[in-house]
Write a protein that holds these residues in place. Sequence first.
Motif, short mmCIF file in Angstrom:
data_model
loop_
_atom_site.label_atom_id
_atom_site.label_comp_id
_atom_site.label_asym_id
_atom_site.label_seq_id
_atom_site.Cartn_x
_atom_site.Cartn_y
_atom_site.Cartn_z
N ALA A 268 90.34 10.89 6.78
CA ALA A 268 91.55 11.12 7.60
C ALA A 268 92.39 12.26 7.02
O ALA A 268 93.45 12.58 7.54
CB ALA A 268 92.38 9.84 7.67
N GLY A 269 91.91 12.87 5.94
CA GLY A 269 92.66 13.96 5.31
C GLY A 269 92.31 15.31 5.91
O GLY A 269 91.63 15.40 6.94
N PHE A 270 92.77 16.34 5.24
CA PHE A 270 92.63 17.71 5.74
C PHE A 270 91.15 18.13 5.83
O PHE A 270 90.59 18.29 6.93
CB PHE A 270 93.47 18.62 4.83
CG PHE A 270 93.09 20.06 4.86
CD1 PHE A 270 92.99 20.75 6.08
CD2 PHE A 270 92.82 20.75 3.68
CE1 PHE A 270 92.63 22.10 6.10
CE2 PHE A 270 92.47 22.08 3.70
CZ PHE A 270 92.37 22.75 4.91
N VAL B 173 86.41 5.91 5.79
CA VAL B 173 87.33 4.99 5.11
C VAL B 173 88.46 5.80 4.50
O VAL B 173 88.22 6.87 3.93
CB VAL B 173 86.66 4.08 4.04
CG1 VAL B 173 85.54 3.25 4.62
CG2 VAL B 173 86.20 4.85 2.85
N ASP B 174 89.66 5.29 4.64
CA ASP B 174 90.83 6.02 4.14
C ASP B 174 91.97 5.03 3.97
O ASP B 174 92.10 4.08 4.74
CB ASP B 174 91.22 7.12 5.16
CG ASP B 174 92.02 8.24 4.51
OD1 ASP B 174 93.15 7.97 4.07
OD2 ASP B 174 91.51 9.37 4.43
N ASN B 175 92.82 5.27 2.95
CA ASN B 175 94.00 4.40 2.78
C ASN B 175 95.26 5.06 3.34
O ASN B 175 96.35 4.51 3.19
CB ASN B 175 94.21 4.02 1.30
CG ASN B 175 94.64 5.19 0.46
OD1 ASN B 175 94.66 6.33 0.91
ND2 ASN B 175 95.00 4.93 -0.80
N THR C 71 97.59 10.30 1.93
CA THR C 71 97.97 11.67 2.35
C THR C 71 97.31 12.04 3.68
O THR C 71 97.57 13.11 4.21
CB THR C 71 97.57 12.70 1.27
OG1 THR C 71 96.18 12.53 0.97
CG2 THR C 71 98.38 12.55 0.02
N GLY C 72 96.45 11.18 4.19
CA GLY C 72 95.78 11.48 5.45
C GLY C 72 96.45 10.74 6.60
O GLY C 72 97.39 9.96 6.40
N SER C 73 95.95 10.99 7.80
CA SER C 73 96.59 10.38 8.97
C SER C 73 95.56 10.15 10.07
O SER C 73 94.63 10.95 10.25
CB SER C 73 97.70 11.32 9.43
OG SER C 73 97.76 11.40 10.82
N SER D 122 84.32 17.65 -6.00
CA SER D 122 85.04 17.95 -7.24
C SER D 122 85.88 19.20 -6.98
O SER D 122 86.08 19.61 -5.84
CB SER D 122 84.04 18.13 -8.37
OG SER D 122 84.72 18.33 -9.59
N THR D 123 86.36 19.79 -8.04
CA THR D 123 87.38 20.83 -7.85
C THR D 123 87.26 21.94 -8.89
O THR D 123 86.78 21.71 -10.01
CB THR D 123 88.79 20.19 -7.95
OG1 THR D 123 89.76 21.21 -8.05
CG2 THR D 123 88.92 19.31 -9.18
N SER D 124 87.79 23.09 -8.53
CA SER D 124 87.92 24.20 -9.47
C SER D 124 88.85 23.82 -10.62
O SER D 124 88.86 24.48 -11.65
CB SER D 124 88.49 25.41 -8.75
OG SER D 124 89.68 25.04 -8.05
N1 LIG Z 1 91.94 21.32 -0.33
C1 LIG Z 1 91.62 21.88 -1.47
O1 LIG Z 1 92.02 23.02 -1.74
C2 LIG Z 1 90.73 21.18 -2.44
C3 LIG Z 1 90.31 21.87 -3.57
C4 LIG Z 1 89.49 21.23 -4.49
C5 LIG Z 1 89.04 19.95 -4.26
N2 LIG Z 1 89.45 19.30 -3.15
C6 LIG Z 1 88.98 17.92 -2.94
O2 LIG Z 1 88.62 17.71 -1.60
C7 LIG Z 1 88.97 16.38 -1.20
C8 LIG Z 1 89.81 16.42 0.06
O3 LIG Z 1 90.97 17.19 -0.17
P1 LIG Z 1 92.03 17.50 1.00
O4 LIG Z 1 92.58 18.83 0.72
O5 LIG Z 1 91.43 17.20 2.31
O6 LIG Z 1 93.16 16.44 0.64
P2 LIG Z 1 93.92 15.37 1.52
O7 LIG Z 1 94.99 14.82 0.66
O8 LIG Z 1 94.30 15.94 2.84
O9 LIG Z 1 92.79 14.27 1.78
C9 LIG Z 1 92.49 13.24 0.90
C10 LIG Z 1 92.26 11.96 1.71
O10 LIG Z 1 91.91 10.90 0.82
C11 LIG Z 1 92.67 9.74 1.16
N3 LIG Z 1 92.80 8.90 -0.04
C12 LIG Z 1 93.49 9.21 -1.19
N4 LIG Z 1 93.35 8.20 -2.07
C13 LIG Z 1 92.56 7.26 -1.49
C14 LIG Z 1 92.06 5.99 -1.89
N5 LIG Z 1 92.36 5.48 -3.09
N6 LIG Z 1 91.29 5.31 -1.02
C15 LIG Z 1 90.98 5.80 0.20
N7 LIG Z 1 91.43 6.98 0.65
C16 LIG Z 1 92.21 7.71 -0.19
C17 LIG Z 1 93.98 10.30 1.68
O11 LIG Z 1 94.73 9.38 2.46
C18 LIG Z 1 93.51 11.51 2.46
O12 LIG Z 1 93.18 11.17 3.78
C19 LIG Z 1 89.65 15.75 -2.41
O13 LIG Z 1 88.69 15.00 -3.12
C20 LIG Z 1 90.10 16.93 -3.23
O14 LIG Z 1 90.17 16.61 -4.59
C21 LIG Z 1 90.29 19.87 -2.23
#
Ligand SMILES: NC(=O)c1ccc[n+]([C@@H]2O[C@H](COP(=O)([O-])OP(=O)(O)OC[C@H]3O[C@@H](n4cnc5c(N)ncnc54)[C@H](O)[C@@H]3O)[C@@H](O)[C@H]2O)c1
Length: 340
Positions: free
Chosen positions: A35-37, A57-59, A62-64, A140-142
């Motif tokens: 549900a996140g970005f 699955v999402d809690n 930060t998602g919607s 994972s991430t940079s």
């Molecule tokens: N966007 C970036 O620039 C970036 C860069 C490096 C890594 N990432 C990784 O990509 C993934 C997604 O990032 P994003 O930018 O979409 O972030 P985001 O915050 O929009 O999405 C994260 C999602 O995970 C959910 N979430 C958080 N904790 C949770 C939990 N305990 N149980 C279930 N759901 C949970 C949130 O509600 C949200 O929907 C993450 O793992 C992030 O670390 C993103």
Amino acid sequence: MGSNGQTTKSPPSPSPLRNSKFFQSNMRILVTGGAGFIGSHLVDRLMQNEKNEVIVVDNYFTGSKDNLKQWIGHPRFELIRHDVTEPLLVEVDQIYHLACPASPIFYKYNPVKTIKTNVMGTLNMLGLAKRVGARILLTSTSEVYGDPLVHPQEESYWGNVNPIGVRSCYDEGKRVAETLMFDYHRQHGIEIRIARIFNTYGPRMNIDDGRVVSNFIAQAIRGESLTVQLPGTQTRSFCYVSDMVDGLIRLMEGDNTGPINIGNPGEFTMVELAETVKELINPNVKIISVENTPDDPRQRKPDITKAKELLGWEPKVKLRDGVPLMEEDFRQRLAVPKKV
Ligand SMILES: NC(=O)c1ccc[n+]([C@@H]2O[C@H](COP(=O)([O-])OP(=O)(O)OC[C@H]3O[C@@H](n4cnc5c(N)ncnc54)[C@H](O)[C@@H]3O)[C@@H](O)[C@H]2O)c1
Ligand SMILES: O=c1ccn([C@@H]2O[C@H](COP(=O)(O)OP(=O)(O)O[C@H]3OC[C@@H](O)[C@H](O)[C@H]3O)[C@@H](O)[C@H]2O)c(=O)[nH]1
């Protein structure tokens, strides 16, 4: 066999329950954090394939649900409110494990929960992968490279990370998550994929997310000053979300465990980014300097040789083309139409 680890075990067989599907798709895919970005864009792409059934699955930390509204009620789609720090049992063939807050303001808000999400959440998803014989991809991430002393960053670089700083819940958390992935791979034969994602931007980012591209675009649209955190010479490399999703799917479908950097090597200082957003969106706004936060990495740019060679992937969307696409989405959500 992965590029980075020896395993003597063959992957676990899919569970017999795999055949007890209520809907006969070829591939049942779990997306945690869907549900996140990035997750919601990934779901859009996966749902385009009629052979896929997608479970999110999402809690909603930060998602919607709004990000997934076009799929709610679709027969190939299911949405479950669930926290990945708790065990989960669903019959799936692939797991895209994204669940984790990604913006520094959100991951620092409850650091203990962030590290639990990275460690216990990844353990739970690996346990699930083992039980049902699914392939699992970790985003994972940079940030695993910390404040890098090698530039650009290759996957072989071990990083320069503060283990006790305010960002550690996230960067050390992701490093442990990577360790767990490889330990499950070597010890239990789990099929793993690790993407090291570099800064990604695009529509559906939270408007007050705190990340730099969303902050600058929202500020420019609202006519507020763009807040460049000092010194402003720090660099990042920004990847448009459609390119990111393409890279993640190629990694999942390919043969290589990774870790593989997925990002756009176009590198900008934060002052350059602010100037670009100002020029493209609102030339009347000011650019101001504000305090930074501790341990902010000074430079970051992916070496994507591996992604090019092993996945045949490279980004297509340039920053100057991606910003207007994101502006359109932000204007709609902020209800501020573009003046003509
Ligand atoms: N966007 C970036 O620039 C970036 C860069 C490096 C890594 N990432 C990784 O990509 C993934 C997604 O990032 P994003 O930018 O979409 O972030 P985001 O915050 O929009 O999405 C994260 C999602 O995970 C959910 N979430 C958080 N904790 C949770 C939990 N305990 N149980 C279930 N759901 C949970 C949130 O509600 C949200 O929907 C993450 O793992 C992030 O670390 C993103
Ligand atoms: O308003 C702002 C916000 C941020 N910044 C600067 O912009 C740069 C990027 O900051 P962001 O908060 O967007 O993101 P970071 O690069 O620090 O972390 C990011 O990296 C990898 C991912 O895993 C994370 O999801 C993501 O947040 C930093 O140097 C920060 O100081 C500003 O200049 N102004």
